[in-house]
Scaffold this active site. Structure first.
Site, PDB file in Angstrom:
ATOM      1  N   GLU A 164       0.834  -1.201   0.000  1.00  4.88           N
ATOM      2  CA  GLU A 164       0.000   0.000   0.000  1.00  4.88           C
ATOM      3  C   GLU A 164       0.867   1.249   0.000  1.00  4.88           C
ATOM      4  O   GLU A 164       0.614   2.199  -0.757  1.00  4.88           O
ATOM      5  CB  GLU A 164      -0.937   0.001   1.208  1.00  4.88           C
ATOM      6  CG  GLU A 164      -1.829   1.225   1.261  1.00  4.88           C
ATOM      7  CD  GLU A 164      -2.549   1.379   2.586  1.00  4.88           C
ATOM      8  OE1 GLU A 164      -3.742   1.716   2.563  1.00  4.88           O
ATOM      9  OE2 GLU A 164      -1.906   1.191   3.644  1.00  4.88           O
TER      10      GLU A 164
ATOM     11  N   ARG B  75      -6.245  12.050  11.944  1.00  6.04           N
ATOM     12  CA  ARG B  75      -7.457  12.744  12.406  1.00  6.04           C
ATOM     13  C   ARG B  75      -8.510  11.784  12.915  1.00  6.04           C
ATOM     14  O   ARG B  75      -9.313  12.104  13.789  1.00  6.04           O
ATOM     15  CB  ARG B  75      -8.056  13.580  11.270  1.00  6.04           C
ATOM     16  CG  ARG B  75      -8.557  12.706  10.127  1.00  6.04           C
ATOM     17  CD  ARG B  75      -9.484  13.417   9.174  1.00  6.04           C
ATOM     18  NE  ARG B  75      -9.944  12.459   8.162  1.00  6.04           N
ATOM     19  CZ  ARG B  75     -11.066  11.771   8.231  1.00  6.04           C
ATOM     20  NH1 ARG B  75     -11.872  11.912   9.272  1.00  6.04           N
ATOM     21  NH2 ARG B  75     -11.407  10.932   7.271  1.00  6.04           N
TER      22      ARG B  75
END
Length: 314
Positions: A71, A216
């Site tokens: 990834e 976040r």
């Protein structure tokens, strides 16, 4: 939170397990965007020593670290289509385009069938496999616009943040601007999922390179183990390319949560005791950070306990 004194339990993984326990026992329970529901706390931090090849690879369950590496290498290409990942057997991004396809067409297609069509049919992949300008697109091709004499804006050259950080670490290591940012406000609505691990900042002290990752939103059970591996891989590659030794990974979470349907995972993982200390080895140093291959990475001394499966909330 369970107390683990250095003399009794020095293992790096205890801080992850203690965070999991704290969220599950003390987190604020609420309905989230997915409708599944979470328990969450806000503002968290974990710190990991990356020296001597150390990597925060969880041992209380198997983490498929090669998928995390693939990834990260995919991010560095700037590609936003899941087809290259699926061709390598990495299915972690399939849920979002699959949900979009089902909603748009009404076809109740299974995930494996959908993935097979993405791999086999380039036109189908182009239409249904793209995630929008996520992660890697912002990292290596942040869009710019130039004001013309006719009063209109035209597309300018993209900014390769990763290349700029590598160069700034070489030429100006004391800078406080070694940052890779994924949160492009103007393009959030075009993304399948706005970036969760959004900001990476690098810091040089002596001959050691450290990284802070601010996230976040964090799915602690399924996402965080991958994110820690990915951030370590990125830090190690950048350190190798700039001539530094790896220092520390500091992970900071905003909304840090566990999904309510992960109760079985939480109970099982908290019943296990971490052991062993895996090491990450980079077997080759290519000409640039964009030239690494999966064969360049090797993890040794990794003997995890069994896989614990749980559903992804989309």
């Amino acid at each position: 939170m369970t107390d683990h004194s250095p003399a009794q339990s020095p293992h790096f993984e205890w801080q992850y397990l203690d965070l999991m326990r704290r969220i599950w026992e003390q987190g604020d329970e609420r309905i989230d965007r997915t409708g599944v529901g979470t328990r969450a706390i806000f503002g968290t931090q974990l710190r990991f020593d990356l020296s001597d090849g150390r990597i925060p690879l969880l041992t209380t369950k198997r983490v498929f670290w090669k998928a995390a590496v693939r990834e990260m290498l995919w991010f560095l290409t700037g590609d936003t289509n899941i087809r290259p990942l699926l061709e390598q057997g990495v299915t972690i991004w399939s849920d979002w385009p699959l949900a979009k396809y089902r909603k748009a067409t009404g076809e109740d297609i299974g995930q494996e069938e959908f993935e097979a069509r993405i791999v086999a049919d380039e036109a189908f992949a182009k239409k249904w496999g793209d995630l929008g300008p996520v992660y890697g697109k912002q990292w290596v091709d942040w869009p710019t616009y130039q004001y013309g004499p006719d009063g209109k804006y035209t597309r300018g050259p993209g900014i390769n943040q990763v290349a700029e950080v590598v160069e700034s670490l070489r030429s100006n290591p004391g800078s406080r601007r070694h940052i890779i940012e994924g949160w492009n406000v103007a393009e959030l609505d075009r993304m399948a999922l706005p970036p969760c691990h959004k900001t990476y900042q690098f810091h040089v002290a002596g001959n050691r390179l450290s990284c802070i990752l601010y996230q976040r939103s964090c799915d602690v059970a399924l996402g965080l183990p991958f994110n820690l591996v990915g951030a370590t891989i990125l830090t190690r590659m950048i350190a190798a390319q700039t001539g530094y030794e790896p220092g520390e990974l500091v992970w900071m979470g905003g909304d840090t949560h566990l999904y309510l349907n992960h109760a079985h995972l939480v109970a099982e993982q908290l019943s296990r005791t971490p052991s062993g200390e895996p090491r990450l080895h980079l077997l080759r140093q290519p000409p640039s950070i964009f030239d690494y291959r999966i064969e360049d990475f090797e993890v040794r001394d990794y003997a995890p306990q069994g896989v614990i499966r749980a559903p992804v909330a989309v």
